[in-house]
Write a protein that holds these residues in place. Structure first.
Motif, PDB file in Angstrom:
ATOM      1  N   GLU A 117       0.834  -1.197   0.000  1.00 42.23           N
ATOM      2  CA  GLU A 117       0.000   0.000   0.000  1.00 42.23           C
ATOM      3  C   GLU A 117       0.869   1.247   0.000  1.00 42.23           C
ATOM      4  O   GLU A 117       0.574   2.229  -0.694  1.00 42.23           O
ATOM      5  CB  GLU A 117      -0.943   0.014   1.204  1.00 42.23           C
ATOM      6  CG  GLU A 117      -2.098  -0.936   1.078  1.00 42.23           C
ATOM      7  CD  GLU A 117      -3.004  -0.889   2.300  1.00 42.23           C
ATOM      8  OE1 GLU A 117      -2.913   0.085   3.088  1.00 42.23           O
ATOM      9  OE2 GLU A 117      -3.801  -1.829   2.451  1.00 42.23           O
ATOM     10  N   LEU A 118       1.947   1.230   0.762  1.00 43.07           N
ATOM     11  CA  LEU A 118       2.876   2.360   0.810  1.00 43.07           C
ATOM     12  C   LEU A 118       3.535   2.561  -0.549  1.00 43.07           C
ATOM     13  O   LEU A 118       3.619   3.696  -1.038  1.00 43.07           O
ATOM     14  CB  LEU A 118       3.923   2.134   1.901  1.00 43.07           C
ATOM     15  CG  LEU A 118       4.983   3.212   2.057  1.00 43.07           C
ATOM     16  CD1 LEU A 118       4.346   4.511   2.555  1.00 43.07           C
ATOM     17  CD2 LEU A 118       6.075   2.761   2.990  1.00 43.07           C
ATOM     18  N   VAL A 119       3.983   1.498  -1.162  1.00 49.42           N
ATOM     19  CA  VAL A 119       4.640   1.601  -2.468  1.00 49.42           C
ATOM     20  C   VAL A 119       3.684   2.128  -3.523  1.00 49.42           C
ATOM     21  O   VAL A 119       4.023   3.015  -4.315  1.00 49.42           O
ATOM     22  CB  VAL A 119       5.221   0.232  -2.890  1.00 49.42           C
ATOM     23  CG1 VAL A 119       5.634   0.229  -4.354  1.00 49.42           C
ATOM     24  CG2 VAL A 119       6.388  -0.164  -2.001  1.00 49.42           C
ATOM     25  N   TYR A 120       2.457   1.634  -3.549  1.00 50.58           N
ATOM     26  CA  TYR A 120       1.483   2.046  -4.557  1.00 50.58           C
ATOM     27  C   TYR A 120       0.943   3.446  -4.306  1.00 50.58           C
ATOM     28  O   TYR A 120       0.415   4.091  -5.222  1.00 50.58           O
ATOM     29  CB  TYR A 120       0.336   1.062  -4.665  1.00 50.58           C
ATOM     30  CG  TYR A 120       0.725  -0.231  -5.348  1.00 50.58           C
ATOM     31  CD1 TYR A 120       1.425  -0.215  -6.552  1.00 50.58           C
ATOM     32  CD2 TYR A 120       0.404  -1.460  -4.781  1.00 50.58           C
ATOM     33  CE1 TYR A 120       1.785  -1.390  -7.170  1.00 50.58           C
ATOM     34  CE2 TYR A 120       0.774  -2.645  -5.403  1.00 50.58           C
ATOM     35  CZ  TYR A 120       1.455  -2.603  -6.605  1.00 50.58           C
ATOM     36  OH  TYR A 120       1.826  -3.771  -7.208  1.00 50.58           O
ATOM     37  N   SER A 121       1.053   3.948  -3.071  1.00 47.16           N
ATOM     38  CA  SER A 121       0.521   5.288  -2.793  1.00 47.16           C
ATOM     39  C   SER A 121       1.528   6.392  -3.142  1.00 47.16           C
ATOM     40  O   SER A 121       1.160   7.554  -3.185  1.00 47.16           O
ATOM     41  CB  SER A 121       0.141   5.400  -1.317  1.00 47.16           C
ATOM     42  OG  SER A 121       1.313   5.364  -0.502  1.00 47.16           O
ATOM     43  N   ILE A 122       2.779   6.019  -3.408  1.00 45.80           N
ATOM     44  CA  ILE A 122       3.802   7.020  -3.769  1.00 45.80           C
ATOM     45  C   ILE A 122       3.552   7.441  -5.225  1.00 45.80           C
ATOM     46  O   ILE A 122       3.509   6.600  -6.124  1.00 45.80           O
ATOM     47  CB  ILE A 122       5.214   6.453  -3.597  1.00 45.80           C
ATOM     48  CG1 ILE A 122       5.470   6.101  -2.134  1.00 45.80           C
ATOM     49  CG2 ILE A 122       6.247   7.456  -4.114  1.00 45.80           C
ATOM     50  CD1 ILE A 122       6.787   5.405  -1.884  1.00 45.80           C
ATOM     51  N   ASN A 123       3.421   8.746  -5.435  1.00 45.95           N
ATOM     52  CA  ASN A 123       3.209   9.282  -6.791  1.00 45.95           C
ATOM     53  C   ASN A 123       4.522   9.846  -7.310  1.00 45.95           C
ATOM     54  O   ASN A 123       5.131  10.703  -6.679  1.00 45.95           O
ATOM     55  CB  ASN A 123       2.149  10.379  -6.784  1.00 45.95           C
ATOM     56  CG  ASN A 123       0.794   9.821  -6.464  1.00 45.95           C
ATOM     57  OD1 ASN A 123       0.472   8.712  -6.866  1.00 45.95           O
ATOM     58  ND2 ASN A 123      -0.012  10.602  -5.749  1.00 45.95           N
TER      59      ASN A 123
END
Length: 63
Positions: A56-62
């Motif tokens: 979730e942390l990786v995918y939330s980084i833009n």
């Protein structure tokens, strides 16, 4: 005839040569397996939760 001989030998071995656990030994072994299974399940759940949070942390980084 060989089949009947094998069955008779198997029965004889089960009745006279196998050492069966006592009820106390059986209960202790069962409790040990239950506790080990619970510990393993909690460990796998924790690892899954950690990976889920990391993803979730990786995918939330833009970028």
């Amino acid at each position: 005839m060989k089949l009947f001989k094998d069955i008779k030998e198997s029965y004889t071995e089960l009745v006279y040569k196998v050492s069966w656990p006592t009820q106390k030994q059986l209960v202790n072994s069962s409790v040990l397996v239950l506790i080990a299974s619970i510990i393993l399940a909690v460990f796998i759940w924790a690892v899954d939760k950690i990976f889920s949070l990391l993803m979730e942390l990786v995918y939330s980084i833009n970028f």
